[in-house]
Design a protein around this motif. Structure first.
Motif, mmCIF file in Angstrom:
data_model
loop_
_atom_site.group_PDB
_atom_site.id
_atom_site.type_symbol
_atom_site.label_atom_id
_atom_site.label_comp_id
_atom_site.label_asym_id
_atom_site.label_seq_id
_atom_site.Cartn_x
_atom_site.Cartn_y
_atom_site.Cartn_z
ATOM 1 N N UNK A 82 0.785 -1.233 0.000
ATOM 2 C CA UNK A 82 0.000 0.000 0.000
ATOM 3 C C UNK A 82 0.810 1.272 0.000
ATOM 4 N N UNK A 83 2.100 1.187 0.308
ATOM 5 C CA UNK A 83 2.937 2.385 0.407
ATOM 6 C C UNK A 83 3.665 2.724 -0.889
ATOM 7 N N UNK A 84 3.488 1.914 -1.938
ATOM 8 C CA UNK A 84 4.238 2.136 -3.172
ATOM 9 C C UNK A 84 3.485 3.046 -4.132
ATOM 10 N N UNK A 85 4.233 3.920 -4.812
ATOM 11 C CA UNK A 85 3.679 4.755 -5.877
ATOM 12 C C UNK A 85 4.035 4.127 -7.219
ATOM 13 N N UNK A 86 3.208 4.327 -8.203
ATOM 14 C CA UNK A 86 3.491 3.814 -9.541
ATOM 15 C C UNK A 86 3.332 2.303 -9.601
ATOM 16 N N UNK A 87 4.127 1.669 -10.449
ATOM 17 C CA UNK A 87 4.074 0.215 -10.609
ATOM 18 C C UNK A 87 4.763 -0.425 -9.413
ATOM 19 N N UNK A 88 4.065 -1.261 -8.661
ATOM 20 C CA UNK A 88 4.684 -1.894 -7.492
ATOM 21 C C UNK A 88 5.875 -2.765 -7.884
ATOM 22 N N UNK A 89 6.959 -2.633 -7.134
ATOM 23 C CA UNK A 89 8.172 -3.374 -7.459
ATOM 24 C C UNK A 89 7.936 -4.881 -7.491
ATOM 25 N N UNK A 90 7.141 -5.400 -6.575
ATOM 26 C CA UNK A 90 6.923 -6.843 -6.511
ATOM 27 C C UNK A 90 6.367 -7.439 -7.785
ATOM 28 N N UNK A 91 5.564 -6.681 -8.525
ATOM 29 C CA UNK A 91 4.993 -7.226 -9.757
ATOM 30 C C UNK A 91 5.954 -7.124 -10.940
ATOM 31 N N UNK A 92 7.068 -6.415 -10.773
ATOM 32 C CA UNK A 92 8.044 -6.301 -11.855
ATOM 33 C C UNK A 92 9.139 -7.357 -11.770
#
Length: 131
Positions: A82-92
């Motif tokens: 919930x604290x990430x902006x833009x594309x979440x790192x985990x999904x990349x």
């Protein structure tokens, strides 16, 4: 199997996929996905992945019921904080396939794009003589 995410999402994944052995799947819920990144599989960051010529995304061969289950659960299971902006790192983060016998690695393959994994039968043919 190691996946970025949270213990709660892993529990839900295992409920939806009862054939996955619970003692062979782990989740990296560290702040920066350090354990997952240590495997050096790479991530999608907007630049073309190396050695990906001729590789394309393919939809999995799922029946309608399985597609429905996937579509209704994918967002809730994705490694999104919930604290990430833009594309979440985990999904990349990209994954790969590793096969071990004890502490000895018998096979390693890094996905160039999501879904670019070796056929299980091919991997088994390669590692079976080592088992």
């Amino acid at each position: 199997m190691v996946s970025p995410g949270s213990p709660e999402k892993l529990t839900r994944f295992l409920e939806l996929n009862p054939t996955v052995p619970k003692d062979r799947i782990f989740v990296d819920d560290s702040e920066n996905y350090g354990a997952f990144k240590a495997m050096k599989f790479g991530k999608l960051d907007g630049t073309p992945p190396p050695n990906a010529e001729g590789v394309s995304l393919k939809a999995p061969d799922l029946d309608p019921s399985t597609w429905f289950s996937y579509l209704t659960n994918v967002a809730g299971l994705s490694p999104i904080r919930g604290t990430e902006d833009g594309i979440p790192e985990g999904v990349t983060l990209l994954g790969g396939t590793l096969v071990f016998s004890g502490e000895r690695m018998l096979w390693a393959s890094a996905d160039r794009i999501p879904g670019d994994y070796p056929a299980p039968e091919a991997v088994l043919r390669k590692v079976r003589p080592e088992l």
